[in-house]
Enzyme design. Structure first.
Site, mmCIF file in Angstrom:
data_model
loop_
_atom_site.group_PDB
_atom_site.id
_atom_site.type_symbol
_atom_site.label_atom_id
_atom_site.label_comp_id
_atom_site.label_asym_id
_atom_site.label_seq_id
_atom_site.Cartn_x
_atom_site.Cartn_y
_atom_site.Cartn_z
ATOM 1 N N ASP A 390 -20.697 -17.494 -94.631
ATOM 2 C CA ASP A 390 -21.076 -16.332 -93.858
ATOM 3 C C ASP A 390 -21.868 -15.447 -94.805
ATOM 4 O O ASP A 390 -21.725 -15.549 -96.017
ATOM 5 C CB ASP A 390 -19.800 -15.627 -93.380
ATOM 6 N N ASP A 589 -15.592 -13.399 -95.056
ATOM 7 C CA ASP A 589 -14.850 -12.291 -95.655
ATOM 8 C C ASP A 589 -13.567 -12.020 -94.883
ATOM 9 O O ASP A 589 -12.777 -11.175 -95.275
ATOM 10 C CB ASP A 589 -15.706 -11.039 -95.766
ATOM 11 N N ASP A 593 -15.296 -12.615 -89.239
ATOM 12 C CA ASP A 593 -15.405 -13.996 -88.791
ATOM 13 C C ASP A 593 -14.060 -14.708 -88.718
ATOM 14 O O ASP A 593 -13.989 -15.914 -88.879
ATOM 15 C CB ASP A 593 -16.366 -14.747 -89.710
#
Lengths: 719, 247
Positions: A390, A589, A593
């Protein structure tokens, strides 16, 4: 020649050290020894007292060993035939002597095995103790029978040596296990912790579930702090390595926050309890560690299943061996061959193959502040060849930072001063970037009045009596700010490459533009490179524009990128990327997500320990610990490799050893020695993981701030 | 017989090395509050345990030596049967059998070299060699001994002696090498019995006196022990190289 100084003498025997002394630190003091033996002996004498409960086991082993060694010596003399010549009438008396010496050994060393096999049998399970008990008891019983009937085939030495070797093997194995769980142990005791509570001026020791929020807790130097809280009195430093993997002591003064699980180092502290038990990060960690230890990986389940059917198979082979051989050779020889099969078979090595390595791996992870859910995750991590990242908060810092100022008819400082003057009233992430940039440059931030923020557009107010605005270019025009022609093209260029442009204007004209960007974490490129060297394919998944994605992917060195993705898109991408047979890791993190991490084959969150408890992530790296990723993958692979080697060894060894024994090629005592040795090989092979090298990517500054970051995060929840 | 006297004397001289190393344990076991006899009994137990281990290792070394030097006779039988086959090996009075097989000669040279290396260690050279003897389980041995030392029961004293015997010691290794070279269980055991008994007086005394003798005297005694071991080692090598020279 008399020299009173002991500097040149061995710390233990006080003899000259010689040219190459052995150096060792014992109890914090440096010592030199003339030889390795003295080094060991000194540690025996002066080391801190350990494991008093193990004494009884050792006494049993020592006494059993003493008797067995004597039995062995007499037996060897009998076998060697030396005594035949001396006096053949003496031989039956020697047999009796052996019988008398052997009986206490059977009791002293045999009883624990008999009990274990009896307990197993009552639950319908046959275990390795069953094999050992049957072996030792049959050898002893047969010898007794021979003794009373005047037979010549006495095997008391075999009966006792089997027990000695297996007891020794168990003891060494236990030491190995103790070593293996030493790293994990502090992470299992959150609930068992007690603390000294001060109530009405009286100190009382209370267990953790009797303590309530707001109580005052006294923590002495060297103690583990059992609650989260605020320091009321005292100055000290704490070791938070268990939570952060960072070994640096963190200074604690009055009013500072301390974390449960950290160790108070040099000063006594009085703490007001703010959170405890499973509300602390430590509590959550302990919970997940306990779950992972009791959660066997698939490879371990396979080994366990094999171990269960193993014992009955061995028993059948034993019986077949005896039946076959007794038609070929005298019964006593046939029985010996059967006995060899019985004691050479080693289900223990099968049972040990996976759990020891998994626990050691977990200990290594914990030592660096990485939390992992179970051996299964380690196993999957070892196999995976694809990894998705991400962007925001993972590869980039999440906060934007100022990278460039363009100015027109004003100094750069003036532009930033005014922009920061307005933005200090805003909570927007762009605003944080601008204000901190001004602070970093030690600029005097201007005072602003009548400030008004317009969502999604900008912010406007008065500075030094002039109408000042900061915001997007279109909105600025609406506020009546004139755009210098030199800026128009630049803004278009910057925006097309995915950077954020903010205009700053006053007295009817735009005087400057600020270029803001998501900053790549410095250690990312080298981390990505190392991961690719490990044979992993990388991809960047982001909700941002393609221009941003491509630029970040390029500077990070990531091969592929996908932009403008919703969490749902990311999940779909992960499923399709390598298909079912080649799943991927997702690194995020843990904030934005969570669902993606949860749906990935392995979800790795950076710095969000709570995710492990919420079962979104399978592995949590410490705050700013992204650089640990290559190490995590290598360690998982090393653990997996160790387990596979252990299993291959255990299976291969058993097949070879049982065949040899069944063909009558192994003497039972030798067989018992080989078997005990095979478990030890598994133990030592696993213990090699303790020496697994630390991170391959140099930890950059980012990680060393980890403990403070945790404290700040925690401060927000605490207040 | 003269060889056995050499071994016994080497044991006595060598026990000054023991006083330095294991003497610490003897002092730690200390004086029994129940009186002198009880103290003597305790130290006899400890030393018996220690020497039993030596004898056991000597016996095993003898068997191993025997197995190596008779390897031309290897057949798919149990090792016990091999032992039976050689029951006529009654050459117990000599250090080494008169006629030597090739295996036995190689064994004698290797064992002799080991003894020379050990004697050099006693003189303070070749300290790095200890790595060779550093077993993986040595820390476990240390922990076990420490646990036992803290236990006050009589049986723990005996057990302590048994484990103590396994501590790495150049002196013991030298004699075990010698025992292996003798290629006979019986002589292997006798060598270790004599060596062990040689160490008895000093170790019992040290337990009673509870004080370590001046290190200069000990140093000289250890040199003497080293010389004896070197002598024995050289004799063993020479016997391996020139088996016809007799003794």
């Amino acid at each position: 020649m008399m020299n009173n100084s002991l500097e040149n003498f061995c710390s233990h025997c006080l003899l000259s050290l010689g040219s190459q002394p052995t150096q060792r630190i014992v109890n914090g003091e440096e010592h030199a020894f003339c030889c390795y033996g003295c080094c060991l002996a000194f540690q025996v004498k002066n080391g801190s007292r350990e494991e008093p409960e193990a004494a009884w086991l050792l006494v049993r082993l020592g006494i059993g060993g003493f008797l067995s060694m004597n039995i062995m010596l007499f037996s060897l003399l009998l076998y060697s035939g030396t005594l035949d010549v001396a006096d053949s009438e003496m031989i039956p008396k020697f047999y009796w002597l052996l019988g008398i010496l052997a009986t206490p050994v059977i009791v002293i060393l045999g009883v624990p095995f008999f009990k274990e096999s009896w307990d197993g049998a009552r639950q319908g399970r046959l275990n390795s103790a069953t094999l050992i008990s049957i072996g030792a008891l049959s050898a002893y019983g047969y010898s007794l029978l021979m003794l009373f009937t005047g037979g010549k085939n006495i095997y008391f030495d075999t009966a006792t040596m089997i027990l000695v070797l297996f007891t020794l093997g168990r003891y060494l194995e236990a030491s190995g296990r103790a070593k293996a769980v030493r790293n994990v142990a502090p992470l299992l005791e959150a609930e068992r912790q007690s603390a000294t509570v001060i109530e009405n001026g009286i100190e009382k020791i209370k267990s953790i579930n009797e303590i309530k929020i707001g109580m005052k807790v006294r923590v002495l130097p060297g103690e583990r702090i059992s609650v989260d809280g605020k320091v009321l009195e005292g100055i000290s430093s704490t070791d938070e390595s268990i939570l952060t993997g960072e070994n640096r002591p963190v200074s604690k003064y009055e009013g500072d926050l301390v974390l449960a699980g950290s160790i108070n180092q040099h000063g006594s502290l009085l703490i007001e309890c703010g959170a405890l038990g499973s509300n602390t990060q430590w509590g959550l960690i302990c919970q997940s560690v306990r779950e992972s230890l009791s959660n066997p990986s698939s490879i371990q389940r396979l080994a366990d299943r094999a171990a269960i059917i193993f014992v009955p198979i061995v028993l059948s082979i034993t019986i077949l061996t005896i039946i076959y051989w007794q038609s070929q050779i005298p019964l006593n020889q046939a029985l010996l061959n059967g006995l060899a099969v019985l004691v050479v078979a080693c289900p223990c090595a099968l049972g040990l193959a996976a759990p020891l390595a998994t626990a050691l791996g977990m200990g290594q992870f914990l030592k660096r502040g990485c939390l992992i859910r179970g051996g299964e995750v380690q196993e999957t991590l070892a196999k995976i060849r694809r990894i998705a990242f991400d962007k925001t908060g993972t590869l980039t810092k999440g906060a934007t930072s100022l990278i460039k100022i363009e100015n027109d008819d004003a100094t750069q400082e003036a532009v930033l001063q005014r922009a920061a003057g307005l933005e200090q009233h805003s909570e927007h992430s762009l605003a944080h970037g601008i204000v901190s940039a001004a602070k970093e440059r030690k600029l005097n931030i201007k005072k602003s009045e009548l400030v008004q923020a317009v969502a999604g557009s900008g912010i406007i107010g008065y500075i030094e009596g002039e109408l000042t605005a900061v915001g997007r270019s279109e909105w600025m025009k609406k506020q009546g700010m004139e755009m210098p022609s030199s800026f128009v093209k630049k803004i278009r260029n910057y925006e097309s490459s995915g950077q954020t442009v903010v205009c700053v204007g006053w007295s009817g004209k735009i005087h400057g533009i600020l270029l803001l960007d998501d900053m790549l974490i410095p250690e990312v490129p080298i981390m990505v490179k190392t991961i690719q060297k490990l044979g992993m394919s990388t991809v960047l998944l982001t909700g941002d524009l393609p221009a941003v994605a491509s630029r970040i992917a390029k500077s990070a060195g990531i091969e592929e990128w996908e932009a403008s993705m919703s969490p749902e898109d990311k999940c779909v991408f992960l499923e399709q990327w390598g298909g079912i047979n080649d799943p991927a890791i997702m690194v995020g993190d843990g904030l934005n997500d969570g669902p993606v991490l949860a749906r990935a084959e392995v979800g790795i969150a950076v710095g969000a320990a709570t995710d492990l408890a919420r079962e979104t992530a399978d592995l949590v790296l410490p705050e700013n610990g992204l650089a640990l990723l290559p190490w995590v993958i290598s360690l998982s692979r090393a653990v997996h490799r160790t387990i596979v080697i252990n299993l291959l060894w255990a299976f291969g060894y058993n097949i070879v050893a049982i065949s040899l024994a069944a063909f009558g090629l192994l003497q039972p005592i030798l067989a018992a020695g080989l078997m005990a040795g095979s478990s030890l090989i598994v133990v030592f092979n696993s213990l090699r993981l303790e020496q697994f090298p630390d991170n391959q990517v140099e930890l950059s500054q980012g990680t060393s701030f980890s403990s403070e970051t945790i404290t700040t995060n925690y401060q927000n929840t605490f207040n | 017989m003269s060889h056995y006297i050499v071994i016994f004397v080497a044991g006595i001289a060598g026990s000054f090395h023991c006083i330095g190393m294991c003497g610490g344990f003897a002092c730690a076991l200390g004086v029994d509050p129940a009186g002198r006899i009880a103290t003597l009994y305790r130290h006899l137990l400890y030393n018996t345990g220690r020497v039993t281990t030596y004898i056991f290792m000597g016996g095993l070394a003898g068997v191993a030596g025997q197995a190596i030097s008779t390897q031309e006779d290897v057949s798919p039988k149990t090792s016990m049967e091999i032992m039976h086959n050689h029951s006529t090996l009654t050459n117990i009075g000599t250090l080494l059998p008169e006629t030597l097989s090739t295996g036995q000669r190689i064994l004698a040279v290797v064992a002799g070299l080991l003894m020379v290396v050990m004697s050099l260690q006693l003189f303070g050279y070749l300290q790095r060699l200890h790595i060779l003897f550093t077993g993986l389980s040595s820390n476990t041995l240390v922990r076990s001994l420490r646990t036992l030392l803290n236990s006050r029961s009589r049986s723990a004293t005996l057990a302590f002696g048994v484990f103590n015997g396994f501590l790495p010691c150049p002196l013991v290794y030298a004699f075990i090498a010698h025992a292996a070279a003798s290629a006979n269980i019986y002589s292997g055991m006798i060598i270790m019995v004599l060596f062990g008994l040689g160490t008895f007086p000093a170790m019992i005394l040290i337990g009673g006196i509870g004080q370590v003798i001046n290190h200069h005297w000990r140093k000289r005694a250890v040199w003497v022990a080293g010389l004896f071991i070197m002598l024995l080692g050289l004799i063993t090598i020479i016997r391996g190289l020139f088996p016809l020279t007799g003794h």
